[in-house]
Write an enzyme that holds these catalytic residues in place. Structure first.
Site, PDB file in Angstrom:
ATOM      1  CD  GLU A 128      48.331  49.766  41.265  1.00 53.12           C
ATOM      2  OE1 GLU A 128      48.184  50.206  42.534  1.00 53.12           O
ATOM      3  OE2 GLU A 128      47.443  49.121  40.742  1.00 53.12           O
ATOM      4  CB  THR A 181      47.381  43.756  48.386  1.00 56.55           C
ATOM      5  OG1 THR A 181      46.288  44.791  48.238  1.00 56.55           O
ATOM      6  CG2 THR A 181      48.069  43.242  47.214  1.00 56.55           C
TER       7      THR A 181
END
Lengths: 307, 307
Positions: A128, A181
């Site tokens: 991640e 993001t």
């Protein structure tokens, strides 16, 4: 050579009040991965379909997560990974988490399960980190463990599993726009008022209590976000309208999935979920933006082997 | 003339992570009140023992709460209230809340229960406002409802009852010093970092999940406060040492009760609670400050009629 095929579920992080700590696992939206044991040590990504992602192990989320795991136990073999993406990158429903989770889960299975699912969260977070720039567990934890998960804390990592009420369904509407993001992070303020923080943690407490006691109305009342949603929703065209349409159609609550652009709603019962899904679709057509929409019960199991 | 005698329990608010939203009800620490129906309308405080508090209805917490209730339903009679205080004012274990709660509960009983316990929270908050300057429910809610309570929100008021795990015991050590609520409020910062807020709501979620699933270790890990305790503990001499002594003796967690100066600890089982209580007492003697200490199971019922 041993080979397994894996379903890697999508997930919804944050869930309005639970920014950076809460997530849930979806059931019928996910990637597939094939992982096989090979004699040659190391990790090789041999095939990727459905997305334009790097094959180089160190540049691939699944590769980095897999490396973190094998570096820990140094097995006498290697692994080949095929990734078949169905979850679009940047959709806000845990695309990178699904890849990281599939890799560490599959390798762990092939090695005879040296780690528990909860222990695998640590390795999946390393993958991640490649995608998002920071190690976070709010998507990988639900994808690994199923149901709802709470990241109580990171120092040390403390993941709490919370069973989902059985009639809870989730909807994820994915507008075909890109919200990076990094941009979604940039709109946030590093300082917030104590007053709004108190409102937020009251809602987090209410949501967890609602989930633990199957109190659907309490779950609905708690799905509020006074801190992040007001800042991020401007990045998602039509957000307010489609949220209102979901609530009018009887959704318990609605908000931004992860860092967006996907919009989620939670519903009690499949029939209500289908109605809400129709209402959200009808409404979102007004934006002129293409979108996918998924209806799913909350997945109680998480990542799993499929034939 | 009808008369009832009431036990008005003390309570612990905040519980480390749950600033302004969480509270629990104590069992063997509390005031007594006698309330009687009289022909003459209105509220009269006829007697107060154990504390130097005003007899004038409008200046007394119990009086103000009682007035809020009777102004709502306008009964054809009046009420006399005797207050016998055992909970010291300014101790941080809900002294004013006990008075407000006893008044509204008692009058409601004498009137044949027109309101539910949850509905009484609203009136009791009016009394609390006289004592603290703001209407808050984190002490009156547990004193009325028993167990743990969460104030999910104030607009509208939404109180969530959370049953206590059966082996949970609380300790409250009350140093005989005064910490005014206004001073305890003044040390707080109106703005906090998003990062620490996330840590806090992760812990609120963990504490609620722990309470709902009888997970004592999770309860313990969640009893952390990164926002308020670091600022307020300077007002309480010996706080760090006595907290450490509690944890070393096996307490699940320890922190500031309400706005202080009382220090609470939660324990699993009565034996452990007694040991922790001894360790805290031994330690606090080092400060040279007089103190009371109470050990109590969590009271599952709340305020009640006695005799």
């Amino acid at each position: 050579m041993k080979e397994i095929k894996i379903f890697c579920p999508a997930s919804i992080a944050n869930l309005s009040c639970g920014f950076d700590v809460l997530g849930l696992c979806l059931d019928n939206i996910g990637d597939e991965m094939i992982i096989r044991t090979v004699a040659e040590r190391g990790i090789r990504i041999t095939k990727i379909t459905g997305a334009d992602l790097p094959l180089e192990t160190e540049k691939n989320v699944a590769g980095v997560a897999a490396l973190a795991l094998i570096n820990e136990i140094n097995p006498g073999c290697g692994f080949e990974i095929e990734i078949h993406k169905n979850i679009k990158a940047g959709s806000g429903i845990g695309s990178s988490a699904a890849s990281a989770v599939g890799a560490v889960f599959g390798i762990n299975e092939l090695l005879g399960k040296p780690f528990s699912r909860k222990e695998l969260v640590y390795f999946a977070m390393k993958g991640e980190a490649l995608a998002s720039g920071s190690e976070h567990a709010d998507n990988v934890a639900p994808a690994l463990l199923g149901g709802f998960t709470l990241v109580r804390g990171y120092e040390p990592l403390d993941i709490v599993q919370i069973e989902s009420p059985s009639e809870l369904f989730a909807i994820a509407l994915h507008p075909q726009i890109e919200v990076k993001t990094v941009d979604a992070r940039a709109v946030l303020h590093p300082m917030i008022s104590l007053k709004s923080a108190i409102t937020q943690w009251g809602n987090v407490g209410g949501l967890i209590a609602g989930l633990c006691t199957n109190d659907y109305e309490l779950i609905g009342r708690s799905l509020q976000d006074v801190i992040v949603e007001p800042l991020r929703k401007v990045l998602i065209p039509g957000f307010d309208d489609v949220k209102l349409a979901a609530l009018k159609a009887g959704a318990l609550g609605s908000g931004i999935s992860g860092s967006g652009p996907s919009i989620f709603a939670l519903c009690k019962g499949e029939e209500n979920a289908k109605n809400v899904s129709i209402a959200m679709s009808e409404n979102y057509k007004n934006t002129g933006i293409s979108f996918d929409i998924h209806v799913s019960r909350v997945n109680p199991i998480g990542v799993k082997i499929i034939n």
